[in-house]
Design an enzyme around this catalytic site. Structure first.
Site, short mmCIF file in Angstrom:
data_model
loop_
_atom_site.label_atom_id
_atom_site.label_comp_id
_atom_site.label_asym_id
_atom_site.label_seq_id
_atom_site.Cartn_x
_atom_site.Cartn_y
_atom_site.Cartn_z
N GLY A 46 0.78 -1.24 0.00
CA GLY A 46 0.00 0.00 0.00
C GLY A 46 0.81 1.29 0.00
O GLY A 46 0.37 2.29 0.57
N ARG A 105 -16.13 -14.81 -8.60
CA ARG A 105 -15.58 -13.44 -8.54
C ARG A 105 -16.66 -12.40 -8.29
O ARG A 105 -16.47 -11.44 -7.56
CB ARG A 105 -14.90 -13.10 -9.87
CG ARG A 105 -13.55 -13.72 -10.03
CD ARG A 105 -12.90 -13.31 -11.34
NE ARG A 105 -11.68 -14.06 -11.52
CZ ARG A 105 -10.48 -13.67 -11.06
NH1 ARG A 105 -10.35 -12.51 -10.48
NH2 ARG A 105 -9.42 -14.42 -11.23
N HIS A 156 -0.74 1.71 -12.93
CA HIS A 156 -0.03 0.54 -13.47
C HIS A 156 1.41 0.95 -13.76
O HIS A 156 1.66 2.01 -14.32
CB HIS A 156 -0.73 0.07 -14.75
CG HIS A 156 -0.13 -1.16 -15.33
ND1 HIS A 156 -0.24 -2.40 -14.73
CD2 HIS A 156 0.64 -1.34 -16.44
CE1 HIS A 156 0.41 -3.29 -15.47
NE2 HIS A 156 0.95 -2.68 -16.50
C1 GAR Z 1 2.59 -0.60 -7.77
O1 GAR Z 1 3.81 -0.58 -8.45
C2 GAR Z 1 1.43 -0.53 -8.75
O2 GAR Z 1 1.70 0.29 -9.86
C3 GAR Z 1 1.30 -1.97 -9.18
O3 GAR Z 1 1.47 -2.70 -7.99
C4 GAR Z 1 2.35 -1.98 -7.12
C5 GAR Z 1 1.67 -1.84 -5.78
O4 GAR Z 1 2.53 -1.28 -4.84
N1 GAR Z 1 0.02 -2.23 -9.79
C6 GAR Z 1 -0.17 -3.10 -10.79
O5 GAR Z 1 0.72 -3.79 -11.25
C7 GAR Z 1 -1.59 -3.15 -11.32
N2 GAR Z 1 -1.66 -3.88 -12.54
P1 GAR Z 1 1.97 -0.59 -3.53
O6 GAR Z 1 1.07 -1.63 -2.83
O7 GAR Z 1 3.19 -0.29 -2.71
O8 GAR Z 1 1.20 0.63 -3.94
#
Ligand code: GAR
Length: 200
Positions: free
Chosen positions: A14, A68, A112
């Site tokens: 997060g 889902r 993303h």
């Molecule tokens: C982030 O890098 C986000 O961009 C990616 O997951 C990570 C979450 O990190 N999201 C995806 O790949 C969505 N397809 P976080 O929990 O530290 O924010």
């Protein structure tokens, strides 16, 4: 100015959620976090959100088996009950059904870690390195039924350096995500507000 009620959906640490919560401490930020929801009860980000004084909720997708939509209906009920007006997906690693995406059409955004439309899905950093790209980055977009699809709101790029590993590249992109996401969320809120005003 009334702020749009924001839910942030997470699955893990997060860090993007934290960046959004930090931005929203400013009372002039156009979104007010009302709920942080995770599909994983052990998501680290839930603790962070609770420390920030935001309501948290875990709905374990595993208890719904392969259904889902049943999982999403449970989420939807809580989002509605909290009066949520905009959803920010922040590392929420569940593919959403067209039912949920349509229920929140024009009110749900995602971040993303690639320069979309390149490298939707997983292993984005590895794929950008393997392709010999000169740059990588991150994108905030409206959520549509396709994975990491939908109209782009804002993007930011970083260089790919010789010798980069996926980990090194991810660490270069992540702080950029933390700046981009609050900016793009503010932009999305303004777009929603403009649309609401036009239809009044
Ligand atoms: C982030 O890098 C986000 O961009 C990616 O997951 C990570 C979450 O990190 N999201 C995806 O790949 C969505 N397809 P976080 O929990 O530290 O924010």
């Amino acid at each position: 100015m009334t702020r749009l009620k924001l839910a942030i959906l997470i699955s893990g640490r997060g860090s993007n959620m934290k960046a959004l919560l930090k931005a929203a401490r400013d009372p002039s930020f156009p979104a007010q976090p009302v709920l942080v929801l995770s599909n994983r009860p052990d998501a680290k980000g839930l603790e962070t959100a609770a420390t920030e004084g935001v309501a948290t909720l875990a709905i374990d997708h595993k208890t719904f088996g392969k259904d889902r939509e049943a999982f999403e209906r449970a989420m939807h009920e809580h989002l509605e009950a909290a009066g949520v007006e905009i959803i920010a997906l922040a590392g929420f690693m569940r593919v959403l059904t067209p039912w949920f995406v349509n229920a929140w059409k024009g009110r749900m955004i995602n971040i993303h870690p690639s320069l979309l439309p390149k490298y939707k899905g997983l292993d984005t950093h590895q794929r950008a390195i393997d392709a010999g790209d000169a740059e990588a980055g991150c994108t905030v977009h409206w959520v549509s039924p396709g994975v990491d699809d939908g109209e782009i709101i804002q993007q930011a790029s970083v260089p790919i350096m010789p010798g980069d590993t996926p980990d090194i590249l991810a660490h270069r992109i992540l702080p950029v995500e933390h700046t981009l996401y609050p900016e793009a969320l503010a932009k999305a809120c303004k777009m929603i507000r403009a649309q609401n005003d036009a239809s009044e």
